[in-house]
Design a protein around this motif. Structure first.
Motif, PDB file in Angstrom:
ATOM      1  N   GLN A  66       0.822  -1.330   0.069  1.00  0.00           N
ATOM      2  CA  GLN A  66       0.054   0.054  -0.009  1.00  0.00           C
ATOM      3  C   GLN A  66       0.934   1.111  -0.169  1.00  0.00           C
ATOM      4  O   GLN A  66       1.930   1.292   0.714  1.00  0.00           O
ATOM      5  N   ASP A  67       0.520   2.368  -0.836  1.00  0.00           N
ATOM      6  CA  ASP A  67       1.421   3.494  -0.963  1.00  0.00           C
ATOM      7  C   ASP A  67       2.715   3.051  -1.566  1.00  0.00           C
ATOM      8  O   ASP A  67       3.662   3.959  -1.205  1.00  0.00           O
ATOM      9  N   GLY A  68       3.034   1.900  -2.016  1.00  0.00           N
ATOM     10  CA  GLY A  68       4.291   1.399  -2.409  1.00  0.00           C
ATOM     11  C   GLY A  68       5.451   1.309  -1.438  1.00  0.00           C
ATOM     12  O   GLY A  68       6.399   1.178  -1.539  1.00  0.00           O
ATOM     13  N   ALA A  69       4.644   0.830   0.017  1.00  0.00           N
ATOM     14  CA  ALA A  69       5.468   0.671   1.099  1.00  0.00           C
ATOM     15  C   ALA A  69       6.579  -0.582   0.823  1.00  0.00           C
ATOM     16  O   ALA A  69       7.669  -0.483   1.194  1.00  0.00           O
ATOM     17  N   TYR A  70       6.116  -1.434   0.408  1.00  0.00           N
ATOM     18  CA  TYR A  70       6.931  -2.816   0.223  1.00  0.00           C
ATOM     19  C   TYR A  70       8.183  -2.747  -0.702  1.00  0.00           C
ATOM     20  O   TYR A  70       9.272  -2.916  -0.415  1.00  0.00           O
ATOM     21  N   ALA A  71       7.695  -2.003  -1.915  1.00  0.00           N
ATOM     22  CA  ALA A  71       8.747  -1.632  -2.958  1.00  0.00           C
ATOM     23  C   ALA A  71       9.820  -0.795  -2.467  1.00  0.00           C
ATOM     24  O   ALA A  71      10.936  -0.700  -2.514  1.00  0.00           O
ATOM     25  N   GLU A  72       9.263   0.374  -1.811  1.00  0.00           N
ATOM     26  CA  GLU A  72      10.082   1.367  -0.956  1.00  0.00           C
ATOM     27  C   GLU A  72      11.364   0.601   0.057  1.00  0.00           C
ATOM     28  O   GLU A  72      12.384   0.904   0.135  1.00  0.00           O
ATOM     29  N   ALA A  73      10.468  -0.274   0.842  1.00  0.00           N
ATOM     30  CA  ALA A  73      11.506  -1.017   1.684  1.00  0.00           C
ATOM     31  C   ALA A  73      12.471  -1.974   0.982  1.00  0.00           C
ATOM     32  O   ALA A  73      13.601  -2.141   1.504  1.00  0.00           O
ATOM     33  N   VAL A  74      12.152  -2.605  -0.240  1.00  0.00           N
ATOM     34  CA  VAL A  74      13.087  -3.457  -0.753  1.00  0.00           C
ATOM     35  C   VAL A  74      14.234  -2.547  -1.407  1.00  0.00           C
ATOM     36  O   VAL A  74      15.319  -3.086  -1.373  1.00  0.00           O
ATOM     37  N   LEU A  75      13.934  -1.329  -1.982  1.00  0.00           N
ATOM     38  CA  LEU A  75      14.945  -0.384  -2.519  1.00  0.00           C
ATOM     39  C   LEU A  75      15.766  -0.148  -1.731  1.00  0.00           C
ATOM     40  O   LEU A  75      16.868   0.486  -1.877  1.00  0.00           O
ATOM     41  N   SER A  76      15.228   0.437  -0.332  1.00  0.00           N
ATOM     42  CA  SER A  76      15.935   0.909   0.736  1.00  0.00           C
ATOM     43  C   SER A  76      16.829  -0.279   1.498  1.00  0.00           C
ATOM     44  O   SER A  76      17.567   0.086   2.532  1.00  0.00           O
ATOM     45  N   LYS A  77      16.588  -1.317   1.193  1.00  0.00           N
ATOM     46  CA  LYS A  77      17.022  -2.511   1.753  1.00  0.00           C
ATOM     47  C   LYS A  77      16.645  -2.984   3.124  1.00  0.00           C
ATOM     48  O   LYS A  77      17.418  -3.490   3.844  1.00  0.00           O
ATOM     49  N   GLU A  78      15.613  -2.347   3.651  1.00  0.00           N
ATOM     50  CA  GLU A  78      14.948  -2.674   4.744  1.00  0.00           C
ATOM     51  C   GLU A  78      14.324  -4.112   4.668  1.00  0.00           C
ATOM     52  O   GLU A  78      13.963  -4.644   5.785  1.00  0.00           O
ATOM     53  N   GLU A  79      14.120  -4.296   3.647  1.00  0.00           N
ATOM     54  CA  GLU A  79      13.305  -5.679   3.338  1.00  0.00           C
ATOM     55  C   GLU A  79      14.258  -6.523   2.247  1.00  0.00           C
ATOM     56  O   GLU A  79      14.787  -5.869   1.183  1.00  0.00           O
ATOM     57  N   THR A  80      14.211  -7.833   2.475  1.00  0.00           N
ATOM     58  CA  THR A  80      15.068  -8.801   1.344  1.00  0.00           C
ATOM     59  C   THR A  80      13.871  -9.578   0.741  1.00  0.00           C
ATOM     60  O   THR A  80      12.930 -10.110   1.489  1.00  0.00           O
ATOM     61  N   LEU A  81      13.952  -9.513  -0.545  1.00  0.00           N
ATOM     62  CA  LEU A  81      12.887 -10.534  -1.541  1.00  0.00           C
ATOM     63  C   LEU A  81      13.046 -11.980  -0.959  1.00  0.00           C
ATOM     64  O   LEU A  81      11.734 -12.219  -1.161  1.00  0.00           O
ATOM     65  N   ASP A  82      13.924 -12.375  -0.667  1.00  0.00           N
ATOM     66  CA  ASP A  82      14.180 -13.696  -0.329  1.00  0.00           C
ATOM     67  C   ASP A  82      13.982 -14.059   1.073  1.00  0.00           C
ATOM     68  O   ASP A  82      14.184 -15.233   1.615  1.00  0.00           O
ATOM     69  N   ASP A  83      13.367 -13.165   1.698  1.00  0.00           N
ATOM     70  CA  ASP A  83      13.138 -13.331   3.112  1.00  0.00           C
ATOM     71  C   ASP A  83      12.082 -14.474   3.268  1.00  0.00           C
ATOM     72  O   ASP A  83      10.972 -14.289   2.641  1.00  0.00           O
ATOM     73  N   PRO A  84      12.242 -15.578   3.972  1.00  0.00           N
ATOM     74  CA  PRO A  84      11.256 -16.759   3.982  1.00  0.00           C
ATOM     75  C   PRO A  84       9.969 -16.331   4.523  1.00  0.00           C
ATOM     76  O   PRO A  84       8.862 -17.036   4.398  1.00  0.00           O
ATOM     77  N   ASP A  85      10.130 -15.227   5.441  1.00  0.00           N
ATOM     78  CA  ASP A  85       8.790 -14.848   6.188  1.00  0.00           C
ATOM     79  C   ASP A  85       8.144 -13.589   5.271  1.00  0.00           C
ATOM     80  O   ASP A  85       7.183 -12.924   5.695  1.00  0.00           O
ATOM     81  N   GLY A  86       8.786 -13.318   4.184  1.00  0.00           N
ATOM     82  CA  GLY A  86       8.374 -11.955   3.480  1.00  0.00           C
ATOM     83  C   GLY A  86       6.978 -11.893   2.546  1.00  0.00           C
ATOM     84  O   GLY A  86       6.735 -13.339   2.232  1.00  0.00           O
ATOM     85  N   PRO A  87       6.621 -11.120   2.039  1.00  0.00           N
ATOM     86  CA  PRO A  87       5.487 -11.159   1.124  1.00  0.00           C
ATOM     87  C   PRO A  87       5.880 -11.797  -0.152  1.00  0.00           C
ATOM     88  O   PRO A  87       4.766 -12.395  -0.665  1.00  0.00           O
ATOM     89  N   LEU A  88       6.924 -11.765  -0.886  1.00  0.00           N
ATOM     90  CA  LEU A  88       7.369 -12.470  -1.836  1.00  0.00           C
ATOM     91  C   LEU A  88       7.073 -13.993  -1.729  1.00  0.00           C
ATOM     92  O   LEU A  88       6.410 -14.583  -2.581  1.00  0.00           O
ATOM     93  N   VAL A  89       7.759 -14.283  -0.831  1.00  0.00           N
ATOM     94  CA  VAL A  89       7.788 -15.920  -0.862  1.00  0.00           C
ATOM     95  C   VAL A  89       6.397 -16.421  -0.397  1.00  0.00           C
ATOM     96  O   VAL A  89       6.078 -17.514  -0.863  1.00  0.00           O
TER      97      VAL A  89
END
Length: 426
Positions: free
Chosen positions: A204-227
């Motif tokens: 929402q409001d681009g929050a996850y994408a922003e977090a990925v780009l700022s490296k606050e989130e990693t795409l391959d986090d087993p508990d993350g939204p992508l997985v």
């Protein structure tokens, strides 16, 4: 009115606001030379409204548009492959989301449109690093699930309100002879949609994408939204929720299957409305009686929306000053003098301030607008390298990968593409 959250793509690339102006003529180019024709690359499944715009421009300007059809299946690869050879059209129709525009190297290859009239009036433009490269003329593509109303009603089912409902719907339809979800593996790109849409709440409001780009989130986090999204997709496949021929079915076949009641739902976007109308013989009322549309996320009825390629125009640098000027005049016409007629001919929801909303929308079209008002932008919009998601999900569909390995593959793609794009910290 569109939800302005759709305009928040990312910190590095913004699909921002923007238009109008008068059409020019072959004799009035800034370069002072007569232009009699312009080449225009576009997807072959262009809508009748955009085709009408082309014809109106030709009548107004006296310039012939030499249309180069690019097949809609594989549209992105066909365009970028041809682009890579150095071939350039005078006008390009292509995606609006920055992650797909980056590979075309816009700073080097596109004219800067920032000084054009449309920039101050449009709900969105394609803007990268504060430079406007593309003009958007169409309502966002709203991604969600087309469903057959009778199939659900006959089986005592309501339209799903979340991905969890989708899983329950699949279970209820097992053994009925109806495919719960018809997947379009032959077309490639639709396979990414269930995981992508499942991330709408997180983005929402681009929050996850922003977090990925700022490296606050990693795409391959087993508990993350992508997985979580990839796991949902893998589970639906394993549970037999897809059609048996999912890897060889095209998106055109999936739309037909839902209309014909051979499948309960398929996940696609709103810009296929005209295809649905055509398939059902032009009867918009019958289409409304047959098919509904709903946006879904992991646990909410929330759609995903991005501005799409249909009617999104770029003016490539070709080295021919007269034609480059004429291409800008086409964009002025498309966003100015010719815009309202195109909107009225749809009817279409306008995306420029000052344009009026026509009457005559169907129930299905209104459901697109309703879904757009609370939609999240696609996570894929502003993250370079995210285009690999469709390859990841296609492999999962073909039992050639799994959610964890797929997330790692996508994370590597983003790392490489973000580094190549020069994004801070990558």
């Amino acid at each position: 009115m569109l939800d302005r959250r759709l305009m928040a793509a990312s910190g590095v690339a913004v699909i921002a606001l923007a238009v109008s102006g008068c059409a020019g003529t072959a004799e009035s180019t800034d370069a002072g030379e007569e232009v009699t024709s312009l080449t225009l690359w576009h997807g072959a499944c262009v809508t009748p409204e955009v085709e009408g715009l082309y014809e109106a421009f030709e009548a107004e300007s006296g310039i012939t548009l030499e249309l180069v059809d690019i097949r809609c299946d594989g549209f992105e690869n066909a365009t970028t492959t041809r682009w890579a050879t150095g071939d350039r059209p005078d006008i390009l129709t292509y995606h609006a989301i920055p992650s797909l525009v980056y590979p075309l190297n816009p700073a080097e290859n596109f004219q800067d449109l920032s000084d054009m009239d449309f920039v101050s009036k449009a709900f969105a433009t394609v803007t990268i690093d504060d430079t406007v490269y593309g003009a958007i003329t169409q309502f966002p593509e709203v991604y969600g699930f087309y469903y057959n109303k009778a199939v659900l009603a006959d089986n005592g089912l309501e339209p799903p309100r979340s991905m969890a409902d989708l899983v329950e719907m699949c279970s209820s339809l097992q053994g009925t002879g109806i495919d719960p979800i018809i997947e379009s593996g032959a077309s490639g790109w639709p396979t990414q949609l269930i995981p992508l849409l499942s991330m709408a709440e997180a983005n929402q409001d681009g929050a996850y994408a922003e977090a990925v780009l700022s490296k606050e989130e990693t795409l391959d986090d087993p508990d993350g939204p992508l997985v979580a999204g990839l796991t949902l997709y893998s589970d639906l496949k394993a549970d037999g929720c897809f059609n048996a021929d999912a890897t060889t079915t095209s998106f055109e076949d999936s739309l037909a299957a839902v209309i014909d009641g051979e499948a309960a739902v398929t996940v696609l976007h709103s810009n296929f409305y005209d295809s649905l109308v055509t398939y059902i013989g032009g009867d918009r009322d019958l289409l409304d009686e047959t098919v509904g549309f709903v946006g879904l996320s992991l646990s909410e009825q929330m759609a995903t929306a991005n501005y799409g390629p249909f009617g999104t125009f770029y003016a490539p640098k070709t080295g021919d000053a007269a034609k480059e000027a004429a291409a800008r005049e086409f964009i002025e016409f498309a966003t100015g003098a010719g815009y309202q007629d195109m909107v009225d001919s749809g009817p279409l929801f306008p995306v420029y301030e000052g344009a009026t909303t026509p009457d005559g929308f169907s129930e299905l079209q209104l459901s697109f607008q309703e879904a757009a008002e609370t939609a999240s932008p696609g996570v894929n919009a502003g993250i370079p390298g995210f285009v690999v998601l469709k390859d990841v999900t296609t492999k999962i569909l073909a039992d050639q990968s799994n959610p964890i390995d797929g997330a790692k593959e996508l994370a590597l793609s983003v790392q490489q593409a973000a580094g190549a794009a020069g994004i801070d910290g990558w």
